[in-house]
Design a protein around this motif. Structure first.
Motif, mmCIF file in Angstrom:
data_model
loop_
_atom_site.group_PDB
_atom_site.id
_atom_site.type_symbol
_atom_site.label_atom_id
_atom_site.label_comp_id
_atom_site.label_asym_id
_atom_site.label_seq_id
_atom_site.Cartn_x
_atom_site.Cartn_y
_atom_site.Cartn_z
ATOM 1 N N LEU A 48 0.834 -1.200 0.000
ATOM 2 C CA LEU A 48 0.000 0.000 0.000
ATOM 3 C C LEU A 48 0.872 1.254 0.000
ATOM 4 C CD1 LEU A 48 -3.207 0.522 2.121
ATOM 5 C CD2 LEU A 48 -1.542 2.358 1.848
ATOM 6 N N LYS A 49 1.915 1.270 0.797
ATOM 7 C CA LYS A 49 2.801 2.432 0.842
ATOM 8 C C LYS A 49 3.478 2.645 -0.507
ATOM 9 C CE LYS A 49 3.749 2.095 5.808
ATOM 10 N NZ LYS A 49 4.759 1.835 6.850
ATOM 11 N N ASP A 50 3.854 1.545 -1.153
ATOM 12 C CA ASP A 50 4.489 1.660 -2.468
ATOM 13 C C ASP A 50 3.506 2.208 -3.500
ATOM 14 O OD1 ASP A 50 6.846 1.152 -4.147
ATOM 15 O OD2 ASP A 50 5.553 -0.320 -5.133
ATOM 16 N N ALA A 51 2.236 1.738 -3.411
ATOM 17 C CA ALA A 51 1.216 2.233 -4.339
ATOM 18 C C ALA A 51 0.954 3.713 -4.104
ATOM 19 C CB ALA A 51 -0.073 1.421 -4.163
ATOM 20 N N ALA A 52 1.006 4.146 -2.834
ATOM 21 C CA ALA A 52 0.790 5.563 -2.527
ATOM 22 C C ALA A 52 1.889 6.415 -3.140
ATOM 23 C CB ALA A 52 0.738 5.765 -1.012
ATOM 24 N N LYS A 53 3.115 5.934 -3.114
ATOM 25 C CA LYS A 53 4.230 6.680 -3.711
ATOM 26 C C LYS A 53 4.022 6.849 -5.213
ATOM 27 C CE LYS A 53 7.389 4.636 -0.373
ATOM 28 N NZ LYS A 53 8.415 3.597 -0.200
ATOM 29 N N LYS A 54 3.364 5.865 -5.826
ATOM 30 C CA LYS A 54 3.134 5.914 -7.263
ATOM 31 C C LYS A 54 1.846 6.664 -7.613
ATOM 32 C CE LYS A 54 5.537 1.527 -8.040
ATOM 33 N NZ LYS A 54 5.415 0.143 -8.552
ATOM 34 N N GLY A 55 1.121 7.102 -6.575
ATOM 35 C CA GLY A 55 -0.114 7.837 -6.831
ATOM 36 C C GLY A 55 -1.284 6.972 -7.221
ATOM 37 N N ASP A 56 -1.223 5.658 -6.954
ATOM 38 C CA ASP A 56 -2.301 4.748 -7.343
ATOM 39 C C ASP A 56 -3.284 4.600 -6.185
ATOM 40 O OD1 ASP A 56 -3.922 2.774 -8.344
ATOM 41 O OD2 ASP A 56 -2.274 1.656 -9.254
ATOM 42 N N ASP A 58 -6.464 3.835 -6.269
ATOM 43 C CA ASP A 58 -7.366 2.689 -6.370
ATOM 44 C C ASP A 58 -6.753 1.455 -5.707
ATOM 45 O OD1 ASP A 58 -9.267 4.161 -7.688
ATOM 46 O OD2 ASP A 58 -8.598 3.553 -9.696
ATOM 47 N N VAL A 59 -5.481 1.218 -5.993
ATOM 48 C CA VAL A 59 -4.791 0.080 -5.375
ATOM 49 C C VAL A 59 -4.707 0.282 -3.867
ATOM 50 C CG1 VAL A 59 -2.577 -1.116 -5.157
ATOM 51 C CG2 VAL A 59 -3.485 -0.570 -7.428
ATOM 52 N N CYS A 60 -4.450 1.504 -3.434
ATOM 53 C CA CYS A 60 -4.391 1.804 -2.000
ATOM 54 C C CYS A 60 -5.712 1.441 -1.323
ATOM 55 C CB CYS A 60 -4.085 3.281 -1.772
ATOM 56 S SG CYS A 60 -2.385 3.764 -2.151
ATOM 57 N N ALA A 61 -6.816 1.806 -1.948
ATOM 58 C CA ALA A 61 -8.129 1.537 -1.366
ATOM 59 C C ALA A 61 -8.395 0.040 -1.276
ATOM 60 C CB ALA A 61 -9.208 2.218 -2.193
ATOM 61 N N ILE A 62 -8.014 -0.694 -2.332
ATOM 62 C CA ILE A 62 -8.217 -2.151 -2.330
ATOM 63 C C ILE A 62 -7.422 -2.797 -1.206
ATOM 64 C CG2 ILE A 62 -7.769 -4.279 -3.619
ATOM 65 C CD1 ILE A 62 -8.329 -2.664 -6.191
ATOM 66 N N LEU A 63 -6.153 -2.421 -1.095
ATOM 67 C CA LEU A 63 -5.301 -3.010 -0.066
ATOM 68 C C LEU A 63 -5.747 -2.608 1.330
ATOM 69 C CD1 LEU A 63 -1.834 -2.590 -1.811
ATOM 70 C CD2 LEU A 63 -3.054 -4.736 -1.394
ATOM 71 N N ALA A 64 -6.193 -1.370 1.493
ATOM 72 C CA ALA A 64 -6.670 -0.919 2.804
ATOM 73 C C ALA A 64 -7.882 -1.742 3.237
ATOM 74 C CB ALA A 64 -7.013 0.565 2.763
ATOM 75 N N LYS A 65 -8.772 -2.027 2.295
ATOM 76 C CA LYS A 65 -9.953 -2.824 2.626
ATOM 77 C C LYS A 65 -9.549 -4.231 3.059
ATOM 78 C CE LYS A 65 -13.669 -2.162 0.333
ATOM 79 N NZ LYS A 65 -14.733 -2.114 -0.706
ATOM 80 N N GLU A 66 -8.558 -4.815 2.379
ATOM 81 C CA GLU A 66 -8.086 -6.143 2.763
ATOM 82 C C GLU A 66 -7.446 -6.125 4.150
ATOM 83 O OE1 GLU A 66 -8.636 -9.044 1.137
ATOM 84 O OE2 GLU A 66 -9.905 -7.725 -0.075
ATOM 85 N N ILE A 67 -6.737 -5.055 4.459
ATOM 86 C CA ILE A 67 -6.120 -4.932 5.783
ATOM 87 C C ILE A 67 -7.197 -4.836 6.857
ATOM 88 C CG2 ILE A 67 -4.747 -3.395 7.265
ATOM 89 C CD1 ILE A 67 -3.053 -2.768 4.742
ATOM 90 N N VAL A 68 -8.262 -4.067 6.583
ATOM 91 C CA VAL A 68 -9.367 -3.952 7.537
ATOM 92 C C VAL A 68 -10.013 -5.315 7.762
ATOM 93 C CG1 VAL A 68 -11.695 -3.025 7.874
ATOM 94 C CG2 VAL A 68 -9.858 -1.526 7.102
ATOM 95 N N VAL A 168 -7.040 3.298 8.049
ATOM 96 C CA VAL A 168 -5.863 2.554 7.590
ATOM 97 C C VAL A 168 -5.096 3.369 6.552
ATOM 98 C CG1 VAL A 168 -5.096 0.520 6.291
ATOM 99 C CG2 VAL A 168 -6.779 0.271 8.126
ATOM 100 N N LEU A 169 -5.821 3.969 5.614
ATOM 101 C CA LEU A 169 -5.171 4.793 4.596
ATOM 102 C C LEU A 169 -4.414 5.958 5.243
ATOM 103 C CD1 LEU A 169 -7.979 4.904 1.879
ATOM 104 C CD2 LEU A 169 -5.719 3.864 1.626
ATOM 105 N N PHE A 170 -5.048 6.607 6.195
ATOM 106 C CA PHE A 170 -4.406 7.739 6.870
ATOM 107 C C PHE A 170 -3.163 7.262 7.631
ATOM 108 C CE2 PHE A 170 -3.790 10.809 10.275
ATOM 109 C CZ PHE A 170 -3.914 12.021 9.604
ATOM 110 N N GLU A 171 -3.293 6.129 8.293
ATOM 111 C CA GLU A 171 -2.194 5.574 9.092
ATOM 112 C C GLU A 171 -0.986 5.222 8.227
ATOM 113 O OE1 GLU A 171 -1.275 1.201 11.074
ATOM 114 O OE2 GLU A 171 -3.352 1.911 10.980
ATOM 115 N N LEU A 172 -1.233 4.583 7.099
ATOM 116 C CA LEU A 172 -0.133 4.037 6.301
ATOM 117 C C LEU A 172 0.411 4.999 5.251
ATOM 118 C CD1 LEU A 172 -1.411 0.372 5.835
ATOM 119 C CD2 LEU A 172 0.212 1.253 7.524
#
Length: 217
Positions: A48-56, A58-68, A168-172
């Motif tokens: 998720l952190k790597d996807a955030a660096k790339k500005g993605d 959508d991927v961040c949201a998918i991974l955050a949901k899986e983490i939840v 989760v998104l805010f945290e990571l």
């Protein structure tokens, strides 16, 4: 209420000892599952952190949901381990009763714990079989079918699940994504590098989701 040995060919103490062994085995299995989920969750966090660096986003949201989802399942499993320990204590009380009366007695504490455990998909089959044995032994009252319905991931994701995803998104993402008391922007500045980040693509995300789902089931 008669002696348990009359219905199954085992004396009450032997049957209680067997239940305790099975419960401890299931407890160890749940502990291993928790560790597996937590390992995959750490991988999802890095992705998720790597996807955030790339500005993605959508991927961040998918991974955050899986983490939840994973955190909710882990919390549920920890609760189930506590229920198993409660039943083991109940079985020790049964052993004390056997020494005095030679037979088993009904237990409301064990009944409540079993009603919770038979709904856990990770150990549903084992606990249903054990519950039926305990009903025949006279420890449990008859359990109706709807009390044995399995709890699914969808049941765990209540209406305010999006709030958990935002947390989760805010945290990571160090506050770049997700909701918090302070307003954040939609921009995605680069986050600090934390270890070697794997390349994220749709196949990797789907593979990670599949691994987490397999561990949760």
């Amino acid at each position: 209420m008669g002696l348990f040995g009359k219905s199954h060919g085992k004396d009450p103490k032997e049957q209680v000892d067997q239940w305790v062994r099975n419960l401890r085995k299931e407890g160890r299995q749940l502990e291993r599952q928790i560790h597996g989920i937590q390992r995959e969750e750490e991988k999802a966090k890095r992705a998720l952190k790597d996807a955030a660096k790339k500005g993605d986003k959508d991927v961040c949201a998918i991974l955050a949901k899986e983490i939840v989802r994973s955190r909710k399942v882990t919390s549920r499993i920890y609760g189930s381990k506590a229920q198993i320990n409660s039943i083991i204590m109940g079985m020790k009380n049964q052993l004390a009763t056997i020494k005095i009366t030679g037979c088993l007695e009904k237990s409301t504490e064990v009944m409540k714990a079993m009603q919770s455990l038979v709904k856990l998909p990770e150990i549903n089959a084992t606990m249903q079989a054990m519950a039926k044995e305990m009903m025949k032994a006279g420890i449990l009252e008859e359990m109706v079918e709807d009390t044995m319905d399995i709890v699914t991931d969808d049941d765990e994701l209540e209406e305010d699940a999006q709030k958990e995803v935002d947390k989760v998104l805010f945290e990571l993402t160090a506050g770049v994504l997700g909701q918090a008391p302070a307003k954040v922007t939609d921009s995605l500045p680069a986050l600090e590098q934390e270890g070697a980040a794997a390349a994220i693509d749709d196949d990797n995300v789907e593979d990670m989701k599949a691994r987490l789902q397999a561990l949760r089931s």
